[in-house]
Write a protein that holds these residues in place. Structure first.
Motif, PDB file in Angstrom:
ATOM      1  N   LYS A   1      34.304  87.873  -0.294  1.00 39.62           N
ATOM      2  CA  LYS A   1      35.422  87.920  -1.255  1.00 39.62           C
ATOM      3  C   LYS A   1      35.431  86.690  -2.168  1.00 39.62           C
ATOM      4  O   LYS A   1      36.455  86.012  -2.329  1.00 39.62           O
ATOM      5  CB  LYS A   1      36.760  88.064  -0.522  1.00 39.62           C
ATOM      6  N   ALA A   2      34.279  86.419  -2.743  1.00 43.02           N
ATOM      7  CA  ALA A   2      34.132  85.292  -3.661  1.00 43.02           C
ATOM      8  C   ALA A   2      33.656  85.803  -5.013  1.00 43.02           C
ATOM      9  O   ALA A   2      32.988  86.849  -5.094  1.00 43.02           O
ATOM     10  CB  ALA A   2      33.128  84.282  -3.109  1.00 43.02           C
ATOM     11  N   PRO A   3      33.967  85.093  -6.087  1.00 42.20           N
ATOM     12  CA  PRO A   3      33.470  85.494  -7.406  1.00 42.20           C
ATOM     13  C   PRO A   3      31.941  85.513  -7.425  1.00 42.20           C
ATOM     14  O   PRO A   3      31.294  84.620  -6.877  1.00 42.20           O
ATOM     15  CB  PRO A   3      34.012  84.402  -8.341  1.00 42.20           C
ATOM     16  N   LEU A   4      31.391  86.529  -8.061  1.00 40.80           N
ATOM     17  CA  LEU A   4      29.929  86.663  -8.100  1.00 40.80           C
ATOM     18  C   LEU A   4      29.283  85.453  -8.761  1.00 40.80           C
ATOM     19  O   LEU A   4      28.226  84.981  -8.317  1.00 40.80           O
ATOM     20  CB  LEU A   4      29.544  87.942  -8.836  1.00 40.80           C
ATOM     21  N   SER A   5      29.916  84.926  -9.802  1.00 40.43           N
ATOM     22  CA  SER A   5      29.348  83.768 -10.490  1.00 40.43           C
ATOM     23  C   SER A   5      29.269  82.560  -9.563  1.00 40.43           C
ATOM     24  O   SER A   5      28.298  81.800  -9.583  1.00 40.43           O
ATOM     25  CB  SER A   5      30.196  83.420 -11.718  1.00 40.43           C
ATOM     26  N   THR A   6      30.294  82.391  -8.725  1.00 44.99           N
ATOM     27  CA  THR A   6      30.284  81.293  -7.752  1.00 44.99           C
ATOM     28  C   THR A   6      29.156  81.459  -6.751  1.00 44.99           C
ATOM     29  O   THR A   6      28.428  80.512  -6.437  1.00 44.99           O
ATOM     30  CB  THR A   6      31.625  81.236  -7.006  1.00 44.99           C
ATOM     31  N   VAL A   7      28.993  82.674  -6.247  1.00 51.91           N
ATOM     32  CA  VAL A   7      27.956  82.934  -5.246  1.00 51.91           C
ATOM     33  C   VAL A   7      26.566  82.715  -5.828  1.00 51.91           C
ATOM     34  O   VAL A   7      25.687  82.155  -5.165  1.00 51.91           O
ATOM     35  CB  VAL A   7      28.108  84.356  -4.679  1.00 51.91           C
ATOM     36  N   TYR A   8      26.347  83.125  -7.075  1.00 48.77           N
ATOM     37  CA  TYR A   8      25.056  82.897  -7.711  1.00 48.77           C
ATOM     38  C   TYR A   8      24.715  81.405  -7.759  1.00 48.77           C
ATOM     39  O   TYR A   8      23.599  80.980  -7.432  1.00 48.77           O
ATOM     40  CB  TYR A   8      25.054  83.449  -9.140  1.00 48.77           C
ATOM     41  N   VAL A   9      25.685  80.583  -8.150  1.00 47.13           N
ATOM     42  CA  VAL A   9      25.444  79.146  -8.256  1.00 47.13           C
ATOM     43  C   VAL A   9      25.175  78.538  -6.888  1.00 47.13           C
ATOM     44  O   VAL A   9      24.272  77.712  -6.711  1.00 47.13           O
ATOM     45  CB  VAL A   9      26.643  78.447  -8.935  1.00 47.13           C
ATOM     46  N   ILE A  10      25.967  78.934  -5.887  1.00 46.35           N
ATOM     47  CA  ILE A  10      25.789  78.406  -4.538  1.00 46.35           C
ATOM     48  C   ILE A  10      24.430  78.805  -3.977  1.00 46.35           C
ATOM     49  O   ILE A  10      23.718  77.985  -3.383  1.00 46.35           O
ATOM     50  CB  ILE A  10      26.926  78.897  -3.616  1.00 46.35           C
ATOM     51  N   ILE A  11      24.046  80.067  -4.160  1.00 46.29           N
ATOM     52  CA  ILE A  11      22.746  80.526  -3.662  1.00 46.29           C
ATOM     53  C   ILE A  11      21.612  79.745  -4.329  1.00 46.29           C
ATOM     54  O   ILE A  11      20.668  79.307  -3.658  1.00 46.29           O
ATOM     55  CB  ILE A  11      22.581  82.036  -3.893  1.00 46.29           C
ATOM     56  N   ASP A  12      21.695  79.576  -5.642  1.00 48.10           N
ATOM     57  CA  ASP A  12      20.648  78.818  -6.348  1.00 48.10           C
ATOM     58  C   ASP A  12      20.516  77.410  -5.772  1.00 48.10           C
ATOM     59  O   ASP A  12      19.399  76.904  -5.575  1.00 48.10           O
ATOM     60  CB  ASP A  12      20.975  78.742  -7.844  1.00 48.10           C
ATOM     61  N   ASP A  13      21.657  76.780  -5.508  1.00 49.79           N
ATOM     62  CA  ASP A  13      21.628  75.419  -4.983  1.00 49.79           C
ATOM     63  C   ASP A  13      21.050  75.383  -3.562  1.00 49.79           C
ATOM     64  O   ASP A  13      20.271  74.497  -3.215  1.00 49.79           O
ATOM     65  CB  ASP A  13      23.041  74.841  -4.994  1.00 49.79           C
ATOM     66  N   LEU A  14      21.424  76.352  -2.727  1.00 51.47           N
ATOM     67  CA  LEU A  14      20.919  76.397  -1.355  1.00 51.47           C
ATOM     68  C   LEU A  14      19.429  76.710  -1.315  1.00 51.47           C
ATOM     69  O   LEU A  14      18.701  76.193  -0.465  1.00 51.47           O
ATOM     70  CB  LEU A  14      21.707  77.431  -0.540  1.00 51.47           C
ATOM     71  N   VAL A  15      18.968  77.558  -2.223  1.00 52.85           N
ATOM     72  CA  VAL A  15      17.535  77.855  -2.304  1.00 52.85           C
ATOM     73  C   VAL A  15      16.769  76.604  -2.728  1.00 52.85           C
ATOM     74  O   VAL A  15      15.715  76.271  -2.170  1.00 52.85           O
ATOM     75  CB  VAL A  15      17.268  79.017  -3.294  1.00 52.85           C
ATOM     76  N   GLU A  16      17.315  75.895  -3.709  1.00 49.32           N
ATOM     77  CA  GLU A  16      16.672  74.670  -4.175  1.00 49.32           C
ATOM     78  C   GLU A  16      16.551  73.633  -3.061  1.00 49.32           C
ATOM     79  O   GLU A  16      15.565  72.902  -2.970  1.00 49.32           O
ATOM     80  CB  GLU A  16      17.469  74.082  -5.337  1.00 49.32           C
ATOM     81  N   LYS A  17      17.553  73.605  -2.165  1.00 49.52           N
ATOM     82  CA  LYS A  17      17.563  72.638  -1.068  1.00 49.52           C
ATOM     83  C   LYS A  17      16.855  73.165   0.182  1.00 49.52           C
ATOM     84  O   LYS A  17      16.914  72.547   1.243  1.00 49.52           O
ATOM     85  CB  LYS A  17      19.001  72.250  -0.735  1.00 49.52           C
ATOM     86  N   ASN A  18      16.219  74.346   0.069  1.00 62.91           N
ATOM     87  CA  ASN A  18      15.466  74.936   1.177  1.00 62.91           C
ATOM     88  C   ASN A  18      16.359  75.353   2.343  1.00 62.91           C
ATOM     89  O   ASN A  18      15.888  75.520   3.463  1.00 62.91           O
ATOM     90  CB  ASN A  18      14.373  73.978   1.675  1.00 62.91           C
ATOM     91  N   MET A  19      17.662  75.511   2.072  1.00 59.37           N
ATOM     92  CA  MET A  19      18.576  76.039   3.088  1.00 59.37           C
ATOM     93  C   MET A  19      18.493  77.565   3.141  1.00 59.37           C
ATOM     94  O   MET A  19      18.771  78.181   4.160  1.00 59.37           O
ATOM     95  CB  MET A  19      20.009  75.625   2.781  1.00 59.37           C
ATOM     96  N   LEU A  20      18.140  78.151   2.007  1.00 58.19           N
ATOM     97  CA  LEU A  20      17.904  79.588   1.915  1.00 58.19           C
ATOM     98  C   LEU A  20      16.552  79.804   1.260  1.00 58.19           C
ATOM     99  O   LEU A  20      16.025  78.926   0.567  1.00 58.19           O
ATOM    100  CB  LEU A  20      18.985  80.283   1.073  1.00 58.19           C
ATOM    101  N   THR A  21      15.996  80.983   1.470  1.00 54.72           N
ATOM    102  CA  THR A  21      14.762  81.365   0.800  1.00 54.72           C
ATOM    103  C   THR A  21      15.003  82.674   0.074  1.00 54.72           C
ATOM    104  O   THR A  21      15.762  83.535   0.552  1.00 54.72           O
ATOM    105  CB  THR A  21      13.605  81.502   1.812  1.00 54.72           C
ATOM    106  N   ARG A  22      14.381  82.851  -1.097  1.00 55.43           N
ATOM    107  CA  ARG A  22      14.606  84.044  -1.912  1.00 55.43           C
ATOM    108  C   ARG A  22      13.323  84.859  -2.006  1.00 55.43           C
ATOM    109  O   ARG A  22      12.250  84.322  -2.278  1.00 55.43           O
ATOM    110  CB  ARG A  22      15.082  83.646  -3.311  1.00 55.43           C
ATOM    111  N   SER A  23      13.437  86.171  -1.772  1.00 52.41           N
ATOM    112  CA  SER A  23      12.288  87.071  -1.863  1.00 52.41           C
ATOM    113  C   SER A  23      12.124  87.547  -3.310  1.00 52.41           C
ATOM    114  O   SER A  23      13.032  87.376  -4.136  1.00 52.41           O
ATOM    115  CB  SER A  23      12.492  88.270  -0.935  1.00 52.41           C
ATOM    116  N   PRO A  24      10.990  88.151  -3.633  1.00 57.69           N
ATOM    117  CA  PRO A  24      10.761  88.606  -5.012  1.00 57.69           C
ATOM    118  C   PRO A  24      11.822  89.581  -5.521  1.00 57.69           C
ATOM    119  O   PRO A  24      12.079  89.636  -6.728  1.00 57.69           O
ATOM    120  CB  PRO A  24       9.382  89.282  -4.927  1.00 57.69           C
TER     121      PRO A  24
END
Length: 274
Positions: A57-80
């Motif tokens: 239940k979070a704004p999509l724009s917020t989640v996009y930014v958080i995911i990008d930051d977590l991927v950059e920090k290697n906390m998450l990984t993104r598939s193709p």
């Protein structure tokens, strides 16, 4: 300010009025990041930003930014395809945490000893809310494959370990728990009646032994014994996972060994004097 904190400051409006705006945005940013990570952990599979935003239940724009930051920090990984999953950095944190726990060190050594002695796959399991969680695992020498690997979470009523993990609870609490969490298993053989499950859990805990055959997976059996702390609470289980025909032909060969392993873990931890 990092991307998580910046996104939270821009989108969160329900933070507490107490404290500075910087403190509020940092707490909100951390909370949102944890919600994303918790969602992935609880579902057990990769997900896209839209599904995550809807679930937490979070704004999509917020989640996009958080995911990008977590991927950059290697906390998450993104598939193709854009789906994200837990990253290697979290795994390293988990390893460091596990190394700091005396219990996991003691229990893991015993797990490998039992694996060599029994010649079968052995698992250490714990409770994660309404689920049983596989904490550690030693693969047996046979080609028999076990579907549940480290990190697997299954409903408590599907497994021998699940019943033991709540066996120390008062009967009324066990019944309410099973009413909430009992689910049909893939094989259809797992008990779902809360009262019957409570009785089985209490009896298994008293006998320090629980056995299930083909309740969660076809042709797979599990024999488990509880590891109880100094207060008598089941904090984990050690179990042998093996083909069901082996249990039917020589159950005592495994039950004696798994009980003894659980007792040795308790002794090593100083919990047998309770």
């Amino acid at each position: 300010m990092d991307a998580i904190s910046h996104s939270a400051e821009a989108t969160e409006t329900d933070a507490s009025a107490a404290g500075s705006s910087t403190r509020r945005s940092r707490v909100s940013g951390i909370d949102r990041a944890l919600q994303v990570i918790d969602y992935l952990y609880e579902t057990g599979e990769p997900a896209g930003a839209y599904a995550i935003a809807k679930a937490i239940k979070a704004p999509l724009s917020t989640v996009y930014v958080i995911i990008d930051d977590l991927v950059e920090k290697n906390m998450l990984t993104r598939s193709p395809d854009g789906a994200v999953w837990l990253g290697a950095r979290l795994y390293h944190y988990g390893l460091a945490y596990a190394r700091s726990l005396d219990f996991m060190g003691v229990a893991t050594r015993e797990m490998h000893d039992l694996c060599r002695d029994a010649g079968e796959t052995v698992q250490l399991c714990g409770r994660d809310g309404d689920y049983m969680l596989v904490l550690a695992m030693a693969d047996g020498p046979s080609p028999f494959q076990v579907a549940s690997r480290v990190g697997t979470r299954v409903p408590l009523n599907w497994t021998a370990s699940g019943r033991l993990l709540v066996g120390h609870l008062p009967e009324a609490e066990r019944i309410e728990l099973f009413k909430r969490c009992a689910r049909m298993s893939p094989t259809g053989r797992a008990e779902v009646d809360a009262t019957a499950l409570s009785v089985a859990a209490g009896k298994a805990f008293e006998q320090r032994l629980s056995t299930q055959i083909a309740e969660s997976d076809y042709a797979v059996a599990c024999i488990a014994s509880p590891v109880c702390d100094r207060d008598g609470k089941c904090v984990a289980t050690i179990s042998i996972v093996l083909p069901e025909q082996k249990v039917l032909s020589d159950e005592s060969h495994y039950t004696d060994r798994v009980r003894a392993s659980a007792a040795r873990i308790e002794t090593s931890m100083g919990w047998r004097d309770r």
